[in-house]
Design an enzyme around this catalytic site. Sequence first.
Site, PDB file in Angstrom:
ATOM      1  N   LYS A   7      44.845  26.980  52.070  1.00  0.00           N
ATOM      2  CA  LYS A   7      44.571  27.928  51.292  1.00  0.00           C
ATOM      3  C   LYS A   7      45.625  28.867  50.917  1.00  0.00           C
ATOM      4  O   LYS A   7      46.697  28.717  51.638  1.00  0.00           O
ATOM      5  CB  LYS A   7      43.655  29.100  52.362  1.00  0.00           C
ATOM      6  CG  LYS A   7      42.774  29.942  51.406  1.00  0.00           C
ATOM      7  CD  LYS A   7      41.459  29.348  51.032  1.00  0.00           C
ATOM      8  CE  LYS A   7      40.695  30.543  50.084  1.00  0.00           C
ATOM      9  NZ  LYS A   7      39.310  29.539  49.707  1.00  0.00           N
ATOM     10  N   ASN A  32      32.419  35.052  40.495  1.00  0.00           N
ATOM     11  CA  ASN A  32      32.093  33.830  40.099  1.00  0.00           C
ATOM     12  C   ASN A  32      31.000  33.445  41.203  1.00  0.00           C
ATOM     13  O   ASN A  32      29.888  32.963  40.486  1.00  0.00           O
ATOM     14  CB  ASN A  32      33.472  32.782  40.301  1.00  0.00           C
ATOM     15  CG  ASN A  32      33.038  31.365  40.321  1.00  0.00           C
ATOM     16  OD1 ASN A  32      32.262  30.949  41.295  1.00  0.00           O
ATOM     17  ND2 ASN A  32      33.053  30.674  39.327  1.00  0.00           N
TER      18      ASN A  32
HETATM   19  P1  NAD Z   1      35.835  36.800  42.348  1.00  0.00           P
HETATM   20  O1  NAD Z   1      37.074  37.535  42.444  1.00  0.00           O
HETATM   21  O2  NAD Z   1      35.389  36.273  41.206  1.00  0.00           O
HETATM   22  O3  NAD Z   1      34.558  38.086  42.811  1.00  0.00           O
HETATM   23  C1  NAD Z   1      34.557  38.829  43.882  1.00  0.00           C
HETATM   24  C2  NAD Z   1      33.513  39.574  43.773  1.00  0.00           C
HETATM   25  O4  NAD Z   1      33.587  40.730  44.747  1.00  0.00           O
HETATM   26  C3  NAD Z   1      33.777  40.537  42.610  1.00  0.00           C
HETATM   27  O5  NAD Z   1      32.253  41.007  41.934  1.00  0.00           O
HETATM   28  C4  NAD Z   1      34.356  42.138  43.199  1.00  0.00           C
HETATM   29  O6  NAD Z   1      33.881  43.183  42.598  1.00  0.00           O
HETATM   30  C5  NAD Z   1      33.422  41.765  44.736  1.00  0.00           C
HETATM   31  N1  NAD Z   1      33.822  43.024  45.468  1.00  0.00           N
HETATM   32  C6  NAD Z   1      35.197  43.209  45.768  1.00  0.00           C
HETATM   33  N2  NAD Z   1      35.218  44.191  46.853  1.00  0.00           N
HETATM   34  C7  NAD Z   1      33.923  44.424  47.003  1.00  0.00           C
HETATM   35  C8  NAD Z   1      33.232  45.694  47.706  1.00  0.00           C
HETATM   36  N3  NAD Z   1      34.071  46.104  48.481  1.00  0.00           N
HETATM   37  N4  NAD Z   1      32.115  45.675  47.959  1.00  0.00           N
HETATM   38  C9  NAD Z   1      31.326  44.929  46.856  1.00  0.00           C
HETATM   39  N5  NAD Z   1      31.673  43.902  46.240  1.00  0.00           N
HETATM   40  C10 NAD Z   1      33.041  43.842  46.097  1.00  0.00           C
HETATM   41  O7  NAD Z   1      35.663  35.888  43.678  1.00  0.00           O
HETATM   42  P2  NAD Z   1      34.591  34.637  44.023  1.00  0.00           P
HETATM   43  O8  NAD Z   1      35.395  33.334  43.702  1.00  0.00           O
HETATM   44  O9  NAD Z   1      33.443  34.923  43.602  1.00  0.00           O
HETATM   45  O10 NAD Z   1      34.619  34.695  45.779  1.00  0.00           O
HETATM   46  C11 NAD Z   1      33.909  35.538  46.522  1.00  0.00           C
HETATM   47  C12 NAD Z   1      33.660  34.767  47.710  1.00  0.00           C
HETATM   48  O11 NAD Z   1      33.431  33.705  47.632  1.00  0.00           O
HETATM   49  C13 NAD Z   1      35.173  34.932  48.517  1.00  0.00           C
HETATM   50  O12 NAD Z   1      35.164  35.115  50.012  1.00  0.00           O
HETATM   51  C14 NAD Z   1      35.495  33.554  48.322  1.00  0.00           C
HETATM   52  O13 NAD Z   1      36.537  33.146  49.370  1.00  0.00           O
HETATM   53  C15 NAD Z   1      34.313  32.845  48.335  1.00  0.00           C
HETATM   54  N6  NAD Z   1      34.320  31.225  47.895  1.00  0.00           N
HETATM   55  C16 NAD Z   1      34.753  31.306  46.508  1.00  0.00           C
HETATM   56  C17 NAD Z   1      34.620  29.806  46.118  1.00  0.00           C
HETATM   57  C18 NAD Z   1      34.812  29.879  44.537  1.00  0.00           C
HETATM   58  O14 NAD Z   1      34.532  28.493  44.034  1.00  0.00           O
HETATM   59  N7  NAD Z   1      35.423  30.633  43.537  1.00  0.00           N
HETATM   60  C19 NAD Z   1      34.369  28.779  46.752  1.00  0.00           C
HETATM   61  C20 NAD Z   1      33.802  29.077  48.131  1.00  0.00           C
HETATM   62  C21 NAD Z   1      33.901  30.459  48.473  1.00  0.00           C
END
Ligand code: NAD
Length: 432
Positions: free
Chosen positions: A114, A229
């Site tokens: 990571k 996402n």
């Molecule tokens: P992203 O940056 O696309 O989206 C994050 C979202 O969280 C945004 O909508 C943001 O506004 C929101 N957010 C941030 N702070 C917040 C709060 N205090 N209250 C409510 N919403 C809030 O990120 P992502 O890629 O969607 O990742 C989200 C989670 O999923 C993370 O924990 C990440 O580690 C995990 N994840 C992502 C992937 C991937 O393929 N992108 C894979 C596995 C796990």
Amino acid sequence: MPAKEEKNGEEITNPYQIAKRLIERATKTLELQEGVYDILKKPKRVMKVSIPVRRDNGDVVNYTGIRAQHTDILGPTKGGVRFHQNVSEDEVVALSMWMSLKAAIVSIPFGGGKGGIIVNPDELSERELEELSRGFIRELEPVIGPEKDIPAPDVNTDQKIMGWMLDEFDRLRGHNVPGFITGKPLIIGGSEGRLEATGRGVVITIKEAAKRFDYDLSKMTAVIQGFGNVGSITAKYLEINNVKVVAVTDAGGGAYQPKGMNISELIEYVKEKGTVSGFPGSEEISNDDMFAMECDILIPAALENQITGNNAGAIKAKIVAEAANGPTTPEGNRIMEEKGIFIIPDILCNAGGVTVSYFEWVQNTMHYAWKEAEVIEKLEEKMIEAFKIVYEMREEKRVKMREAAYLVGVGRLAQAMIARGWIKNWKMPIDC
Ligand code: NAD
């Protein structure tokens, strides 16, 4: 009644401490020798780098980047890169540990990695962001690569940033190395279905859970924290499966529509406004309101430590599907388990992302691209099998889903240690 999950009267929120405790508990239940925990509790390597960026106003700012490589006993380390002001070494290390377990659970030949940069990306222009992304790769170049450690998107990073990072790596190597990074644009070697993979995987696990309990998805409602996402794609596939999404929050606010939201319209709205807040026809709500809402499925899809001792008691959902990594504190978990909520733990629930990242890396290695239908079919197979194995472990050991997932993940890492001659005389409790 199990004791409160606290240390010195305070909730445990440090993700590294949380990951270590869960791994330690699994090694004990599996009766593994202490050396196994000693290996798994520390990352193999952590790199901390400085990335100077010339700001548009002429100032130079020196940003800190971190990359953790937990273990490569199953294969090259693999995991996303996060841009966020709260990134810390403990967070990045914990996320790398969860990646190792996740890859083991979906049975793919990757270890856990990571990365993160301590930055609020909203404060940077596009040019500054590109310089920062390229600088991170230049500094990490000696320890990353398709056979060593493969980055991907995570919070606040996307296809575009993966494209810049790949371009920088190719320049350093002097030739194309598409398998160096996943989640990149299709035109430079990305995979069909990668963008949607995590959310699609989340919904597959929800469907598997619903089957076990005979729930009719078309009669269920869901609420989602985070509409990036993972959150937005999860919402889209819930809608396709006739689950009514009634509330969504993000960093800019929240939107509630009891009749169910039109997700395509919401996605378009967020593209334009940058937040779900103010979505026409919706009422404004806070995270706390949303967690406490009457609903069947609650999906945290934002950041760590969102379900805690303070709000878990108010949750009314039957299923909590952890799309985010580490969204629940140990105390939040204890309270939800006591209430009988079925938790699909992060290391199983969001493993669709790393699964299709693996498919992307395989396609890059073969120099051959699969059609979307093939990617989706293979993803479904992996996620359904992973859910089944964890569920079977739950039955076998009479534990909750989170503990079962750790038993499968840690158990498979121990099996690799046996195969490598590191430990002897141990057998996995179930055949997997
Ligand atoms: P992203 O940056 O696309 O989206 C994050 C979202 O969280 C945004 O909508 C943001 O506004 C929101 N957010 C941030 N702070 C917040 C709060 N205090 N209250 C409510 N919403 C809030 O990120 P992502 O890629 O969607 O990742 C989200 C989670 O999923 C993370 O924990 C990440 O580690 C995990 N994840 C992502 C992937 C991937 O393929 N992108 C894979 C596995 C796990």
